[in-house]
Design a protein around this motif. Sequence first.
Motif, PDB file in Angstrom:
ATOM      1  N   VAL C 559       0.841  -1.204   0.000  1.00  0.00           N
ATOM      2  CA  VAL C 559       0.000   0.000   0.000  1.00  0.00           C
ATOM      3  C   VAL C 559       0.876   1.254   0.000  1.00  0.00           C
ATOM      4  CG1 VAL C 559      -1.622   1.366   1.383  1.00  0.00           C
ATOM      5  CG2 VAL C 559      -1.988  -1.095   1.068  1.00  0.00           C
ATOM      6  N   ARG C 560       1.910   1.251   0.863  1.00  0.00           N
ATOM      7  CA  ARG C 560       2.787   2.424   0.936  1.00  0.00           C
ATOM      8  C   ARG C 560       3.500   2.671  -0.406  1.00  0.00           C
ATOM      9  NH1 ARG C 560       0.189   4.172   4.745  1.00  0.00           N
ATOM     10  NH2 ARG C 560       0.794   3.881   6.922  1.00  0.00           N
ATOM     11  N   ALA C 561       3.959   1.604  -1.026  1.00  0.00           N
ATOM     12  CA  ALA C 561       4.632   1.765  -2.326  1.00  0.00           C
ATOM     13  C   ALA C 561       3.650   2.263  -3.376  1.00  0.00           C
ATOM     14  CB  ALA C 561       5.260   0.443  -2.752  1.00  0.00           C
ATOM     15  N   THR C 562       2.424   1.734  -3.313  1.00  0.00           N
ATOM     16  CA  THR C 562       1.410   2.170  -4.281  1.00  0.00           C
ATOM     17  C   THR C 562       1.054   3.632  -4.046  1.00  0.00           C
ATOM     18  OG1 THR C 562       0.571  -0.088  -4.336  1.00  0.00           O
ATOM     19  CG2 THR C 562      -0.864   1.608  -5.264  1.00  0.00           C
ATOM     20  N   GLU C 563       1.018   4.045  -2.786  1.00  0.00           N
ATOM     21  CA  GLU C 563       0.756   5.464  -2.487  1.00  0.00           C
ATOM     22  C   GLU C 563       1.845   6.348  -3.103  1.00  0.00           C
ATOM     23  OE1 GLU C 563      -1.589   4.784   1.787  1.00  0.00           O
ATOM     24  OE2 GLU C 563       0.523   5.380   1.775  1.00  0.00           O
ATOM     25  N   LYS C 564       3.084   5.884  -3.030  1.00  0.00           N
ATOM     26  CA  LYS C 564       4.174   6.657  -3.650  1.00  0.00           C
ATOM     27  C   LYS C 564       3.987   6.732  -5.163  1.00  0.00           C
ATOM     28  CE  LYS C 564       7.830   5.176  -0.384  1.00  0.00           C
ATOM     29  NZ  LYS C 564       9.176   4.586  -0.319  1.00  0.00           N
ATOM     30  N   ILE C 565       3.572   5.616  -5.750  1.00  0.00           N
ATOM     31  CA  ILE C 565       3.318   5.600  -7.195  1.00  0.00           C
ATOM     32  C   ILE C 565       2.242   6.624  -7.545  1.00  0.00           C
ATOM     33  CG2 ILE C 565       2.224   4.208  -9.030  1.00  0.00           C
ATOM     34  CD1 ILE C 565       5.037   3.257  -8.625  1.00  0.00           C
ATOM     35  N   ILE C 566       1.160   6.586  -6.763  1.00  0.00           N
ATOM     36  CA  ILE C 566       0.042   7.491  -7.055  1.00  0.00           C
ATOM     37  C   ILE C 566       0.483   8.947  -6.905  1.00  0.00           C
ATOM     38  CG2 ILE C 566      -2.239   8.243  -6.227  1.00  0.00           C
ATOM     39  CD1 ILE C 566      -2.787   5.231  -5.599  1.00  0.00           C
ATOM     40  N   ALA C 567       1.277   9.216  -5.869  1.00  0.00           N
ATOM     41  CA  ALA C 567       1.736  10.599  -5.651  1.00  0.00           C
ATOM     42  C   ALA C 567       2.556  11.087  -6.839  1.00  0.00           C
ATOM     43  CB  ALA C 567       2.549  10.678  -4.358  1.00  0.00           C
ATOM     44  N   LYS C 568       3.436  10.216  -7.340  1.00  0.00           N
ATOM     45  CA  LYS C 568       4.263  10.623  -8.482  1.00  0.00           C
ATOM     46  C   LYS C 568       3.417  10.749  -9.748  1.00  0.00           C
ATOM     47  CE  LYS C 568       8.457   9.502 -11.065  1.00  0.00           C
ATOM     48  NZ  LYS C 568       9.647   8.638 -11.182  1.00  0.00           N
ATOM     49  N   ALA C 569       2.511   9.794  -9.896  1.00  0.00           N
ATOM     50  CA  ALA C 569       1.659   9.836 -11.091  1.00  0.00           C
ATOM     51  C   ALA C 569       0.803  11.102 -11.108  1.00  0.00           C
ATOM     52  CB  ALA C 569       0.773   8.582 -11.135  1.00  0.00           C
ATOM     53  N   LYS C 570       0.389  11.526  -9.935  1.00  0.00           N
ATOM     54  CA  LYS C 570      -0.403  12.770  -9.880  1.00  0.00           C
ATOM     55  C   LYS C 570       0.428  13.967 -10.334  1.00  0.00           C
ATOM     56  CE  LYS C 570      -3.955  11.751  -6.408  1.00  0.00           C
ATOM     57  NZ  LYS C 570      -4.393  11.949  -5.006  1.00  0.00           N
ATOM     58  N   LYS C 571       1.704  13.949  -9.987  1.00  0.00           N
ATOM     59  CA  LYS C 571       2.569  15.055 -10.431  1.00  0.00           C
ATOM     60  C   LYS C 571       2.690  15.054 -11.949  1.00  0.00           C
ATOM     61  CE  LYS C 571       5.362  15.478  -6.256  1.00  0.00           C
ATOM     62  NZ  LYS C 571       6.607  15.118  -5.600  1.00  0.00           N
ATOM     63  N   ILE C 572       2.813  13.843 -12.497  1.00  0.00           N
ATOM     64  CA  ILE C 572       2.911  13.764 -13.960  1.00  0.00           C
ATOM     65  C   ILE C 572       1.597  14.239 -14.585  1.00  0.00           C
ATOM     66  CG2 ILE C 572       3.291  12.216 -15.934  1.00  0.00           C
ATOM     67  CD1 ILE C 572       4.896  10.407 -13.932  1.00  0.00           C
ATOM     68  N   ALA C 573       0.486  13.764 -14.011  1.00  0.00           N
ATOM     69  CA  ALA C 573      -0.827  14.166 -14.531  1.00  0.00           C
ATOM     70  C   ALA C 573      -1.009  15.683 -14.420  1.00  0.00           C
ATOM     71  CB  ALA C 573      -1.928  13.429 -13.760  1.00  0.00           C
TER      72      ALA C 573
END
Lengths: 261, 161, 787
Positions: C559-573
């Motif tokens: 979950v923590r790793a996925t949260e990091k993914i989502i945070a980065k993906a949001k920056k890209i978005a």
Amino acid sequence: MYEFEFVKPATVAEAVAALAEEDAQALGGGQTLIPTLKQRLAMPSKLVSLTGIPQLKEIGDNDGVLTIGGAVTHAAVAEAAADSYPALADLASHIGDPAVRNRGTIGGSLANNDPAACYPAAALGSGATIVTNRREITADEYFRGLFETALEEGEIITAVRFPVPEKANYQKFLQPASRFALVGVFVAKYAAGVRVAVTGASEEGVFRWREAEAALDASFAPDALDGHSVDAAGMIGDLHGTREYRAHLVKVMAKRAVAAA
Amino acid sequence: MAKVSMTVNGKAASGEVEGRTLLSSFLRDTLRLTGTHVGCDTSQCGACVVHVDGKAVKSCTMLALEAEGAEVATIEGQANADGSLNVIQQAFQDHHGLQCGFCTPGMVMSAAALLKDNPKPSEQEVRDYLEGNLCRCTGYHNIVKAIMAASGQDVSSIAAE
Amino acid sequence: MPKDNGIGASPKRREDVRFLTGAGNYTDDINVNGQAYVHFLRADVAHATINSIDTSAAETMPGVVKIFTGADFAEVGGIPCGWGVTDRHGNPQQEPRHPIIAHDTIRHVGEIVAAVVADTLEQARDAAEAIDLDLSDKPAVVDMTKALADGSPKVHEDLSSNLCYDWVFGNPDDDAVQAAFDSAAHVTTLELVNNRLVANPMEPRVAIGDYSRGTDEYTLHTTSQNPHVIRLLMCAFVLGLPEHKVRVIAPDVGGGFGSKIFHYAEEAFCTFAAKACGRAVKWTSTRAEAFISDAHGRDHVTKIELALDADNNFTALRTNTMANMGAYLSTFSTSVPSYLHGTLMAGNYKTPIVQVNVKTVFTNTVPVDAYRGAGRPEATYQLERVIDKAARELDADPIALRRQNFITEFPYETPVALTYDTGDYVATMDKLEQVADLAGFAARRAESEKNGKLRGFGVNCYIEACGIAPSNIVGMLGARAGLYDAATVRVNATGTISVFVGAHSHGQGHETSFPQVVADMIGIDEGMVDIVHGDTGRVPFGMGTYGSRSIAVCGSAMVRATEKIIAKAKKIAAHLMEASDADIELKDGQFTVAGTDKSVAWGDVCLTAYVPHNYPLEELEPGLEETAFYDPANFTYPAGAYACEVEVDPDTGKVTIERFSAADDFGNIINPMIVDGQVHGGLGQGIGQALLENAAYDEDGQLLSASYMDYAMPRADDVPFYQVDHSCQTPCTHNPLGVKGCGEAGAIGSPPAVVNAVIDALQSGGKNVTHIDMPLSPPRVWAAMNG
């Protein structure tokens, strides 16, 4: 397993010839022998399969005598004896498990004479005749103690003849791990008298409980066994039950067999 | 060494074996059909169950040479022709009838043998028939349920999946 | 409504397809080119001095590659114990050397004495029979009481005695504890045995060692629940190999139940021998070997005392336990009777004073270690049996007595060092009474009695501590490892995801349930997510699967790793949509700018991360891959109430389980179908322990139940359909999913219910039987009835 030669003759004569070789051994369904070989507890030079001999797979029903070839599987007995000798069919249908019953044979079981096997109780309880390539042996003569029988070197069971009783039943109390009989009692009522054979219980292997036979001759009812008991002294005592427990079970199973016969 | 030939899952198969080669070894080592598993040495666990001439047998307790000329069916040949799971396999998946999967090939082969002889077994008949198949994961609940479901019986009233 | 995807749904297991079609890849299915086979010559006596081993004749036998004895491992380390317990006097546990191959002494039946590597397995067996062993038998030590007696032969001559440690936990003040008992209105005492078991996963252990001369790299394929732990222990403590040169692969594993946690001699041997022989070396355990070489479980002998006041409130609890370690300390052996057992002695009850005394003992038997539940079943069994006995002595209702003493306020600090974060024991008991149809029991009993059978109802509660952690605390308690876990989420350019997890799935269904979580968080189809596990060459790190920890610990890392993914993906978005990343929302796989209709799809963001043409390169690295290590703040505390209903045949003593009901609180649940299956399996094993299973030794140290001919495994006709409910849910307060773990509950919670039910049945038949030791086999029950 140690290395061995495997042959699968098509006739009894060929099988007997093959077994003449020193350290040759007959192979029925192999359900006991193969696990034994895997543990390297036996070292035959040659295994002679009896499963390819049509004569040994015959089943006949004549004049109140059911004749079963030595290489007939438990599953086949369960099917073939269902009408003619239901107690025997029922016994056969509860040996081992379904896959074991599709390979294991009556001849193999009787030749091995495991003290906890079911067929010895049926053969002794029915007063069956063990037919070999050399002679006929009565069940009373045949069983000689744990894993010991009257069979001689190179002698193979070609058939077993069961006189069909008026009524009969087999009750087995399972050893919970192996599912062999912790105690199994076969009761059969014939015009000539009642026979009661017990497997699983005794240090001497399958035996007739003569005291019970006499009591049941007088009255074929469970209550007839009240006041009778087998002596715990000769019973097997092990991890799965004390001598006293086995002696007790012999009576319980005998009464149940009489009730169900 | 001797040559042995048989039909396995409908295809001709042969190989050189010793007298002592077990059918399970022939299937696993020679034919590389490793779905048939070996879980014990005393013929009790049933992970090795295959069909020989239509009957369930323990392939670890049968010599390969005894299967000369026989029709052998293993878990690898159970799926439908299009590769989809057969009715029994599908029921095992639908009802979570397997966990680690090790006993599963034997369970499926035993279930197939049972349903051939007894198309609508009762719960007790299923349990009795599985006497020679051990599973350590499922507590048998979902295996029994899956086999009953595979026979077309309604299992919805049986407690939780 | 049941969900059809994501967290809380029950999708069919994806791994099933390969298992159902014979396409699984278990270790024994693997063959390495040119492999040789090892056969281990194992001791057939329990205790002996090895005077000499003559392998000269064996070495000339056909096909023999090399023969190894203890001398070949003289320069190699021993198998380490992963937990050091400090005794009541502040001294460390006695810790004997644990050789790969016996050196000068044999200490248990099954210990490796020599290893023969040959071209074929049968050749290796042939040669092993030609090895000439000269042994002098020594007296075997099997019984724990005798082992602790003065003058007992010692299992290890270089240790001071057969005592590994003498440990006290909870309240160490003997006088204060005694005072509580002296002032009690009633004291119930019970002596009992927690029977020794063999885990018996259906897949026997297998190890294949391989070595590449060209790269100086080793590969070990092994049946393990935790390949990284095996690599660490084997490299750092046994073989002295650089970890980065060793790859450990645990492919499909056919069940573990604890027995495949531990680092075993055969793993180190095959790795070592691969280099020494210049070819891969394969070992496949037979079931017969498994019985005498897999670590056994349980084997405790306990006296437990419960003090109650005049109102039936529990006032104090004291236990004295002897726990068998076997001949050597297996990987987690010493933690089981100490911290995994003593910490659970408060159970679900607010007993103010608890004192736990444990002596661990060396004997000439197979090492004993964790088996499903590990310490917690032993704690639960004692406690729930003594409560039942107390209820009978006090003529109190066993359920009411439990309810009266339940912990009801959380968080709750127990007198044995735990802080239960949440729970609702009243709710699970209420649920149990309903699921078990307690109201209908009297009628069912009457029906049984009509048929000449005795019917009994037994109940118990349990609590377990799962997801053992945090690392700094367990380190203070003696753990020689961290107990975090790790996950790496690798998003590919097309948006599909591989999650590399440190947990290992060997029946638990992680390949299905873990993707449910990641897909749910992102809002994409579960089919786009796969997990990768069981290979140190692919998974960065992980501590593996045991102690019901996978979803609570590794799932949290994921979950923590996925949260990091989502945070980065949001920056890209945000960059793509020329918005602030604070305004980006992710739903159903679409990134949107809050309050607008601007959106960009998951797949487009992923592609952008790998084809960063329009990308904030000065602020963000390209790529989309994140790792998290998660170290829990506390244990999780699954709890529940179980009920068993039995029939006893008074003529034979045979017990039949008529009904078994379970009401569990596992917190939040990812996949209800899988959770039910885990409970079923645990119940099967618990019922097996209660009625059937027993690893029995004779006084010479021979294992009497050394095959399925004598060790009674539960079969399909030994158990009923189970009634399982997990609708009571108090989510864990300290992990992101609110999950607690469910893998061991069934095995922990079921044995006391079975025994309580049998005692109830016998009492209903007028038999004054207050206890029977497990397994409650027909002869034992019959003897108790007629005693």
